[in-house]
Design a protein around this motif. Structure first.
Motif, short mmCIF file in Angstrom:
data_model
loop_
_atom_site.label_atom_id
_atom_site.label_comp_id
_atom_site.label_asym_id
_atom_site.label_seq_id
_atom_site.Cartn_x
_atom_site.Cartn_y
_atom_site.Cartn_z
N VAL A 1 47.41 -55.63 15.30
CA VAL A 1 47.71 -56.55 16.39
C VAL A 1 46.42 -57.28 16.75
CG1 VAL A 1 49.59 -55.16 17.35
CG2 VAL A 1 47.25 -54.76 18.12
N THR A 2 46.56 -58.35 17.51
CA THR A 2 45.37 -59.06 17.96
C THR A 2 44.78 -58.38 19.19
OG1 THR A 2 46.66 -60.52 19.38
CG2 THR A 2 46.30 -61.25 17.11
N TRP A 3 43.57 -58.79 19.55
CA TRP A 3 42.88 -58.20 20.70
C TRP A 3 43.70 -58.33 21.98
CZ3 TRP A 3 39.16 -55.78 18.31
CH2 TRP A 3 38.20 -55.07 19.04
N ALA A 4 44.49 -59.40 22.09
CA ALA A 4 45.29 -59.62 23.30
C ALA A 4 46.34 -58.54 23.49
CB ALA A 4 45.96 -60.99 23.24
N ASN A 5 46.75 -57.90 22.42
CA ASN A 5 47.77 -56.85 22.49
C ASN A 5 47.18 -55.45 22.32
OD1 ASN A 5 50.18 -58.45 22.87
ND2 ASN A 5 49.85 -59.20 20.77
N ALA A 6 45.86 -55.33 22.54
CA ALA A 6 45.20 -54.03 22.43
C ALA A 6 44.26 -53.85 23.62
CB ALA A 6 44.43 -53.93 21.12
#
Length: 695
Positions: A530-535
């Motif tokens: 996932v991207t940083w926005a979803n982590a």
């Protein structure tokens, strides 16, 4: 009957010594493992440390709870978050407005100097309220203790399982061979009027007496050895520093070990007693040196069933769930079926193997013919060697194969020349670099369960896609963005373009993410991306670059060196655990070989005397005896290598099915050492009584 049993035990104490020793050792080891599991069932009662001076601790939620459907109604499924959520800012403001609040080590928890009832009334379900010993839950040592217990219990459970398997195998085979050597005795008893039932009861009574005495000795051995094993495990880094086994341990391990040992002794003698009961009165007159009736129907059916069952299970697992073959519990237990099946059927293989051997000279001819004629003796020697060689080959070989496959896979999956690793690496990354970090996602498994998947967070999807060489089976890695996810074939839904409901690592969500690409399972490291926005809460722990770019707090290695460092062949802890398991098997093998050959050679006086009368020298007779022994050891080693080949071949097929590198590794050093020890012990155990008989 009692006097006959006592007289038999007194007269044949030497032949029972091996069974007694093996059983006492097995009971002792089972007691030690049970005591270890009991001692490690709970972490030590540590006093709270992080908030020792605060009577109440308010901690952010550390579990995600989601409603799922089970049966006719709904229930709540939960999963543990990577880290507790921060204490809500508004709640923290309210706590500080009323009481003294202490912060220590992060925003996930605060200490409150106030009555617990009043704090609980204010907090409600917005956070967790911990009091008394529960305050330890916010201490880092609590989580480390829990992980250490999982590792320790897995090791002790595996060692206990191997102990039980090998002890049953050795005791049963020892009793069976002892019965084969006593056919004349049973024939004389039948001639004297003993019924088959009386012969069977006599053998079972002997086994019960040996079992009870050996189990009692084994319990004493276990009480002595448990604290010493604890120190070895602590010194080797397998167990945490607090692990001890004291004198106040519970008694259930001793009861379990004692009755298991007694039961194994009787069970191991059951099949042998049935064979003894079938011996007729004329056996005392027509006993020959050539073995007949080598494989009773019951043994043949059981051996074929175990062998076919082991092969079928291996093929079925490879075809349906090949990733299971990579797990330690699978490659530790699955070979036992194949080992048991091959060992039971070994009498069918001994004679053709011996006949196929061409040895020069008169001594070579005698070795070959005696090995083919005395099938029971040859098979009884080959069986324990088979167990040791097969366990060494499958356990060490499977562990090394899986580790090497993971290292090769990790190296193949990056086009970077250098990899920087560390904890909390700073962002942004150097130019032409891609940063990733550990995270997790939660998804529903159908409508009935909540599943947590370890994931990787990607800081720059475009840069990451340029370096990643992942096994894509559908879609495109370049499609990853803040509204999508890359999954593997183990994910619940794996159709490109389909949306999946996901909860993030901190429990936030659900959010709907589109599947951008699907990866092959591989060795298990191809988790979701996932991207940083979803982590939320993720920090960079790896940076892939074309050039060495030093980063504060990071270690720069070439990609090959990074793969070797992060996937070592074996850790010291793993090595100690495997050596413990293999050491148990080797000790049993030594006992079985010594006992079997001492019994077998001690009754060969007339045969060896005939060779002397025929003109054979003492040295020639010793060479014949040693050659027969080495032939049997060689057959056992060959059968063990056959089992190893089957298991490693199945593992290789499983890796291929997972689209992972196949790096089969045979531990020739360990296998050779095990076979060499068996050869030395077996040769000494056969040559020494032969030397005495030919004096």
């Amino acid at each position: 009957m009692l006097s006959v049993v006592v007289s038999g035990l007194r007269a044949r104490w030497a032949s029972f010594l091996g069974s007694f020793t093996a059983l006492a050792l097995g009971v002792g080891l089972l007691a030690v493992m049970g005591l270890g599991l009991s001692a490690g069932a709970h972490a030590p009662e540590r006093a709270p440390q992080r908030f020792a001076s605060s009577p109440v601790v308010v901690q952010g939620q550390d579990r995600l709870s989601v409603e799922v459907r089970r049966g006719p109604g709904t229930t709540v499924a939960s999963g543990r978050l990577d880290r507790p959520q921060p204490v809500d800012t508004e709640l923290l403001r309210e706590l500080r407005a009323r009481w003294t609040v202490t912060s220590a080590g992060g925003p996930d928890a605060v200490g409150v100097d106030a009555p617990a009832e009043r704090v609980l009334a204010l907090v409600g379900d917005r956070a967790q309220v911990l009091t008394g010993d529960e305050r330890r839950r916010v201490d880092p040592e609590t989580e480390r203790d829990a992980r250490a217990l999982v590792t320790l219990n897995a090791l002790l459970g595996t060692a206990g399982g191997v102990t039980a398997f090998v002890s049953v195998f050795v005791v049963a085979s020892t009793f069976a061979f002892a019965v084969a050597l006593r056919r004349r005795e049973f024939g004389l008893l039948r001639t004297a009027g003993a019924t088959p039932g009386q012969v069977r009861r006599m053998l079972l009574a002997e086994a019960a007496a040996v079992g009870v005495l050996a189990s009692a000795a084994g319990c004493l051995l276990g009480a002595w050895g448990a604290p010493r094993l604890a120190r070895v495990l602590v010194d080797g880094g397998v167990a945490p520093s607090w692990f001890t086994i004291g004198s106040d341990a519970v008694t259930w391990p001793f009861h379990t070990a004692f009755w298991t040992g007694a039961g194994v002794a009787v069970a191991g003698a059951v099949a042998a007693s049935r064979r003894a009961g079938r011996v007729g009165p004329t056996a005392a007159l027509r006993e020959a040196d050539v073995d007949t009736d080598l494989l009773p129907p019951g043994r043949a059916l059981l051996g074929a069933g175990l062998l076919l069952g082991g092969l079928g299970l291996l093929v079925w697992t490879c075809a349906t769930e090949p990733s299971e073959l990579l797990k330690r519990k699978t490659y530790t237990t699955q070979p036992m079926l194949l080992i048991s099946g091959v060992a039971l059927l070994s009498p069918l293989l001994v004679r053709p193997a011996a006949r196929a051997l061409r040895l020069p000279g008169a001594v070579g001819t005698l070795v070959r013919e005696n090995g083919a004629a005395a099938v029971r003796r040859t098979a009884a020697v080959a069986a324990p060697v088979l167990v040791t060689v097969a366990l060494a080959g499958t356990l060490l070989g499977s562990a090394a194969t899986v580790t090497n496959a993971r290292a090769a896979e990790a190296r193949q999956q990056t086009a970077a020349a250098y990899v920087t690793t560390g904890s909390g690496l700073p962002l942004p990354v150097p130019r032409s670099g891609a940063a990733t970090g550990a995270s997790s996602v939660f998804v529903r498994d159908g409508a009935e369960a909540l599943v947590k998947h370890g994931a990787r967070a990607v800081a720059d999807p475009a840069a990451w896609a340029s370096y990643a060489r992942l096994p894509v089976v559908a879609g495109d890695l370049r499609g990853l963005d803040d509204r999508s996810i890359v999954v593997n074939e183990d994910f619940g839904r794996r159709t490109v373009g389909e949306s999946v409901e996901v909860w993030r690592a901190d429990g936030s969500g659900p959010v709907r993410l589109r599947i951008a690409a699907v990866l092959a399972k591989g060795t298990g490291a191809n988790g979701p991306y996932v991207t940083w926005a979803n982590a939320p809460g993720a920090t960079a722990d790896r940076i892939d670059t074309d050039l060495p770019a030093p980063v504060p707090g990071g270690t720069v290695r070439t990609a090959a060196a990074w793969a070797a460092a992060t996937h070592p062949v074996t850790t010291p802890q793993t090595r100690l655990g495997l050596l413990l398991v293999l050491g148990i098997a080797l000790v049993y093998t030594v006992i079985a070989l010594a006992n079997t050959l001492l019994m077998a050679t001690s009754v060969r006086g007339p045969e060896l005397a005939s060779l002397r009368l025929a003109g054979a020298t003492r040295a020639q007779i010793l060479r014949v005896v040693a050659g027969e022994t080495l032939l049997a050891v060689g057959i056992g080693a060959a059968l063990g290598l056959g089992v190893t080949a089957l298991c490693l071949g199945g593992l290789g097929a499983g890796l291929a099915a997972l689209a992972a590198p196949v790096a089969l590794t045979v531990p020739w050093g360990a296998v050779g050492a095990a076979a060499g020890v068996c050869a030395v012990v077996a040769t000494a155990a056969s040559a020494l009584p032969a030397w005495r008989l030919t004096a």
